[in-house]
Design a protein around this motif. Structure first.
Motif, PDB file in Angstrom:
ATOM      1  N   MET A   1      -6.712  -0.514  13.363  1.00  0.00           N
ATOM      2  CA  MET A   1      -7.295  -1.202  12.463  1.00  0.00           C
ATOM      3  C   MET A   1      -7.129  -2.729  12.617  1.00  0.00           C
ATOM      4  O   MET A   1      -5.912  -2.991  12.881  1.00  0.00           O
ATOM      5  N   GLU A   2      -8.183  -3.384  12.841  1.00  0.00           N
ATOM      6  CA  GLU A   2      -8.171  -4.853  12.895  1.00  0.00           C
ATOM      7  C   GLU A   2      -8.145  -5.756  11.676  1.00  0.00           C
ATOM      8  O   GLU A   2      -8.941  -5.282  10.741  1.00  0.00           O
ATOM      9  N   LEU A   3      -7.316  -6.421  11.347  1.00  0.00           N
ATOM     10  CA  LEU A   3      -7.401  -7.444  10.399  1.00  0.00           C
ATOM     11  C   LEU A   3      -7.965  -8.681  10.686  1.00  0.00           C
ATOM     12  O   LEU A   3      -8.020  -9.362  11.929  1.00  0.00           O
ATOM     13  N   SER A   4      -8.781  -9.380   9.451  1.00  0.00           N
ATOM     14  CA  SER A   4      -9.302 -10.566   9.740  1.00  0.00           C
ATOM     15  C   SER A   4      -8.203 -11.723   9.841  1.00  0.00           C
ATOM     16  O   SER A   4      -6.834 -11.442   9.854  1.00  0.00           O
ATOM     17  N   LYS A   5      -8.421 -12.820  10.423  1.00  0.00           N
ATOM     18  CA  LYS A   5      -7.294 -13.923  10.597  1.00  0.00           C
ATOM     19  C   LYS A   5      -6.602 -14.278   9.497  1.00  0.00           C
ATOM     20  O   LYS A   5      -5.309 -14.251   9.479  1.00  0.00           O
ATOM     21  N   ARG A   6      -7.284 -14.130   8.323  1.00  0.00           N
ATOM     22  CA  ARG A   6      -6.489 -14.422   6.935  1.00  0.00           C
ATOM     23  C   ARG A   6      -5.597 -13.432   6.744  1.00  0.00           C
ATOM     24  O   ARG A   6      -4.319 -13.597   6.233  1.00  0.00           O
ATOM     25  N   LEU A   7      -5.799 -12.063   6.724  1.00  0.00           N
ATOM     26  CA  LEU A   7      -5.152 -11.129   6.497  1.00  0.00           C
ATOM     27  C   LEU A   7      -3.884 -10.876   7.591  1.00  0.00           C
ATOM     28  O   LEU A   7      -2.741 -10.509   7.232  1.00  0.00           O
ATOM     29  N   MET A   8      -4.370 -11.308   8.639  1.00  0.00           N
ATOM     30  CA  MET A   8      -3.235 -11.009   9.998  1.00  0.00           C
ATOM     31  C   MET A   8      -2.174 -12.317   9.683  1.00  0.00           C
ATOM     32  O   MET A   8      -0.888 -11.959   9.847  1.00  0.00           O
ATOM     33  N   PHE A   9      -2.632 -13.422   9.026  1.00  0.00           N
ATOM     34  CA  PHE A   9      -1.682 -14.490   8.817  1.00  0.00           C
ATOM     35  C   PHE A   9      -0.575 -13.898   7.786  1.00  0.00           C
ATOM     36  O   PHE A   9       0.622 -14.342   7.680  1.00  0.00           O
ATOM     37  N   ILE A  10      -1.253 -13.160   6.732  1.00  0.00           N
ATOM     38  CA  ILE A  10      -0.273 -12.557   5.812  1.00  0.00           C
ATOM     39  C   ILE A  10       0.859 -11.384   6.290  1.00  0.00           C
ATOM     40  O   ILE A  10       1.832 -11.435   6.339  1.00  0.00           O
ATOM     41  N   ALA A  11      -0.023 -10.522   7.314  1.00  0.00           N
ATOM     42  CA  ALA A  11       0.942  -9.566   7.632  1.00  0.00           C
ATOM     43  C   ALA A  11       1.936 -10.077   8.869  1.00  0.00           C
ATOM     44  O   ALA A  11       3.259  -9.374   8.752  1.00  0.00           O
ATOM     45  N   ASP A  12       1.863 -11.384   9.091  1.00  0.00           N
ATOM     46  CA  ASP A  12       2.895 -11.786  10.264  1.00  0.00           C
ATOM     47  C   ASP A  12       4.042 -11.874   9.303  1.00  0.00           C
ATOM     48  O   ASP A  12       5.168 -12.472  10.123  1.00  0.00           O
ATOM     49  N   TYR A  13       3.880 -12.283   8.282  1.00  0.00           N
ATOM     50  CA  TYR A  13       5.204 -12.708   7.595  1.00  0.00           C
ATOM     51  C   TYR A  13       5.827 -11.742   6.611  1.00  0.00           C
ATOM     52  O   TYR A  13       6.699 -11.694   6.050  1.00  0.00           O
ATOM     53  N   ILE A  14       5.354 -10.393   6.791  1.00  0.00           N
ATOM     54  CA  ILE A  14       6.105  -9.226   6.374  1.00  0.00           C
ATOM     55  C   ILE A  14       7.240  -8.740   7.041  1.00  0.00           C
ATOM     56  O   ILE A  14       6.927  -8.364   8.136  1.00  0.00           O
ATOM     57  N   ASP A  15       8.490  -8.834   6.490  1.00  0.00           N
ATOM     58  CA  ASP A  15       9.730  -8.505   7.044  1.00  0.00           C
ATOM     59  C   ASP A  15       9.738  -7.040   7.005  1.00  0.00           C
ATOM     60  O   ASP A  15       9.046  -6.573   6.093  1.00  0.00           O
ATOM     61  N   LYS A  16      10.341  -6.248   8.013  1.00  0.00           N
ATOM     62  CA  LYS A  16      10.704  -4.969   7.764  1.00  0.00           C
ATOM     63  C   LYS A  16      11.314  -4.603   6.490  1.00  0.00           C
ATOM     64  O   LYS A  16      12.387  -5.327   6.174  1.00  0.00           O
ATOM     65  N   CYS A  17      10.754  -3.772   5.660  1.00  0.00           N
ATOM     66  CA  CYS A  17      11.212  -3.431   4.230  1.00  0.00           C
ATOM     67  C   CYS A  17      10.997  -2.166   4.108  1.00  0.00           C
ATOM     68  O   CYS A  17      10.416  -1.316   4.773  1.00  0.00           O
ATOM     69  N   ASN A  18      11.568  -1.586   2.952  1.00  0.00           N
ATOM     70  CA  ASN A  18      11.475  -0.363   2.452  1.00  0.00           C
ATOM     71  C   ASN A  18      10.223   0.125   2.048  1.00  0.00           C
ATOM     72  O   ASN A  18       9.446   1.275   2.311  1.00  0.00           O
ATOM     73  N   SER A  19       9.699  -0.680   0.898  1.00  0.00           N
ATOM     74  CA  SER A  19       8.456  -0.422   0.005  1.00  0.00           C
ATOM     75  C   SER A  19       7.857  -1.806  -0.085  1.00  0.00           C
ATOM     76  O   SER A  19       8.536  -2.992  -0.360  1.00  0.00           O
ATOM     77  N   ILE A  20       6.422  -1.935  -0.333  1.00  0.00           N
ATOM     78  CA  ILE A  20       5.757  -3.158  -0.812  1.00  0.00           C
ATOM     79  C   ILE A  20       4.594  -2.714  -1.525  1.00  0.00           C
ATOM     80  O   ILE A  20       3.879  -1.681  -1.371  1.00  0.00           O
ATOM     81  N   ILE A  21       4.292  -3.637  -2.210  1.00  0.00           N
ATOM     82  CA  ILE A  21       3.031  -3.452  -3.245  1.00  0.00           C
ATOM     83  C   ILE A  21       2.211  -4.756  -2.730  1.00  0.00           C
ATOM     84  O   ILE A  21       2.482  -5.690  -2.572  1.00  0.00           O
ATOM     85  N   ASP A  22       0.915  -4.455  -2.651  1.00  0.00           N
ATOM     86  CA  ASP A  22      -0.138  -5.438  -2.316  1.00  0.00           C
ATOM     87  C   ASP A  22      -1.050  -5.558  -3.569  1.00  0.00           C
ATOM     88  O   ASP A  22      -1.836  -4.537  -3.946  1.00  0.00           O
ATOM     89  N   VAL A  23      -0.713  -6.695  -4.273  1.00  0.00           N
ATOM     90  CA  VAL A  23      -1.655  -6.753  -5.640  1.00  0.00           C
ATOM     91  C   VAL A  23      -3.121  -7.403  -5.369  1.00  0.00           C
ATOM     92  O   VAL A  23      -2.959  -8.337  -4.579  1.00  0.00           O
ATOM     93  N   GLY A  24      -4.109  -6.734  -5.768  1.00  0.00           N
ATOM     94  CA  GLY A  24      -5.483  -7.302  -5.545  1.00  0.00           C
ATOM     95  C   GLY A  24      -5.759  -6.891  -4.122  1.00  0.00           C
ATOM     96  O   GLY A  24      -6.247  -7.740  -3.264  1.00  0.00           O
ATOM     97  N   THR A  25      -5.629  -5.580  -3.843  1.00  0.00           N
ATOM     98  CA  THR A  25      -5.677  -5.034  -2.221  1.00  0.00           C
ATOM     99  C   THR A  25      -6.766  -4.878  -1.659  1.00  0.00           C
ATOM    100  O   THR A  25      -7.208  -4.931  -0.507  1.00  0.00           O
ATOM    101  N   ASP A  26      -8.031  -5.188  -2.606  1.00  0.00           N
ATOM    102  CA  ASP A  26      -9.483  -4.883  -2.233  1.00  0.00           C
ATOM    103  C   ASP A  26      -9.621  -3.598  -1.289  1.00  0.00           C
ATOM    104  O   ASP A  26      -9.738  -2.565  -1.937  1.00  0.00           O
ATOM    105  N   HIS A  27      -9.704  -3.573  -0.039  1.00  0.00           N
ATOM    106  CA  HIS A  27      -9.943  -2.352   0.639  1.00  0.00           C
ATOM    107  C   HIS A  27      -8.488  -1.908   1.274  1.00  0.00           C
ATOM    108  O   HIS A  27      -8.607  -0.874   1.814  1.00  0.00           O
ATOM    109  N   GLY A  28      -7.254  -2.247   0.825  1.00  0.00           N
ATOM    110  CA  GLY A  28      -6.199  -1.550   1.114  1.00  0.00           C
ATOM    111  C   GLY A  28      -5.765  -1.727   2.604  1.00  0.00           C
ATOM    112  O   GLY A  28      -5.003  -1.296   3.179  1.00  0.00           O
TER     113      GLY A  28
END
Length: 233
Positions: A1-28
């Motif tokens: 799955m290819e992310l847009s630049k804006r979404l990849m910008f977010i993903a790059d800041y996700i540290d390894k974790c057990n669980s996450i919620i994306d609020v206002g997820t749009d397409h998931g």
């Protein structure tokens, strides 16, 4: 799955974790990407609108991650119980709304390892709230995607962090990114300058309120010019 630049910008800041919620997820896309890349064991995709929930559910099936991504219908953080997830993404909505979401469920916030917030509008409203309400600022960043600047805040709620009240210009223009001389800061400041010069040209009347508004904008333009010189040094 290819992310847009804006979404990849977010993903790059996700540290390894057990669980996450994306609020206002749009397409998931963010939760799907996070579990497929091993950034988290499981994820919740939530949205207050039915169409995005349908799209997210379809994408979860298409990407074969039904066992790891759950899609929920609802607003803000009300779709998760306290302690159910350990990290949060809230993006794609105004800074006012993100602030209201955090404030409404602030009893849950201390349990989150980190929260990644990316307002689509009014980042200054969110920055002022974060700086003056006991949030630890883990990182701030800026990206440009299809001609639009997006600011990102990675934060953690803390009872030990003091309140930081600043000159209002620093809620609008990040003191952290200024200090770091962010690579986009010069062009970002130029876009702010153009915006305020345009507003000044549209203020035609000579009422007291108009004069006050002109003075406020002129002050901001003076700060912006000074900041431009500082980041160019």
């Amino acid at each position: 799955m290819e992310l847009s630049k804006r979404l990849m910008f977010i993903a790059d800041y996700i540290d390894k974790c057990n669980s996450i919620i994306d609020v206002g997820t749009d397409h998931g896309y963010i939760p799907i990407y996070a579990v497929k890349k091993g950034l988290c064991e499981r994820a919740i995709a939530s949205d207050i609108n039915k169409d995005p929930v349908k799209k997210a559910k379809l994408n979860v099936v298409l990407e074969n991650v039904e066992d790891k991504v759950e899609v929920r219908f609802g607003g803000g953080l009300e779709t998760v119980k306290k302690g159910e997830v350990d990290s949060v993404v809230i993006a794609g909505m105004g800074g006012n709304l993100i602030r209201d979401i955090l404030e409404k469920d602030k009893n849950k916030l201390l349990s989150y390892k980190f929260m990644i917030l990316q307002p689509a509008q009014n980042p200054e409203v969110l920055r002022e709230y974060l700086y003056t309400n006991g949030y630890e600022i883990l990182a701030e960043d800026l990206c440009l995607d299809e001609g639009i600047y997006y600011e990102l805040f990675k934060v953690k709620k803390s009872n030990s962090v003091g309140l930081t009240e600043l000159n209002p210009i620093f809620y609008e223009i990040s003191p952290i990114l200024l200090r770091e001389k962010h690579k986009l800061m010069n062009s970002y400041l130029e876009s702010k300058k153009e915006k305020y010069e345009k507003i000044l040209r549209f203020i035609k009347d000579d009422s007291e309120s108009a004069k006050k508004r002109k003075d406020e904008i002129s002050d901001k333009l003076d700060y912006i010019q000074r900041f431009k010189l500082e980041v160019s040094e």
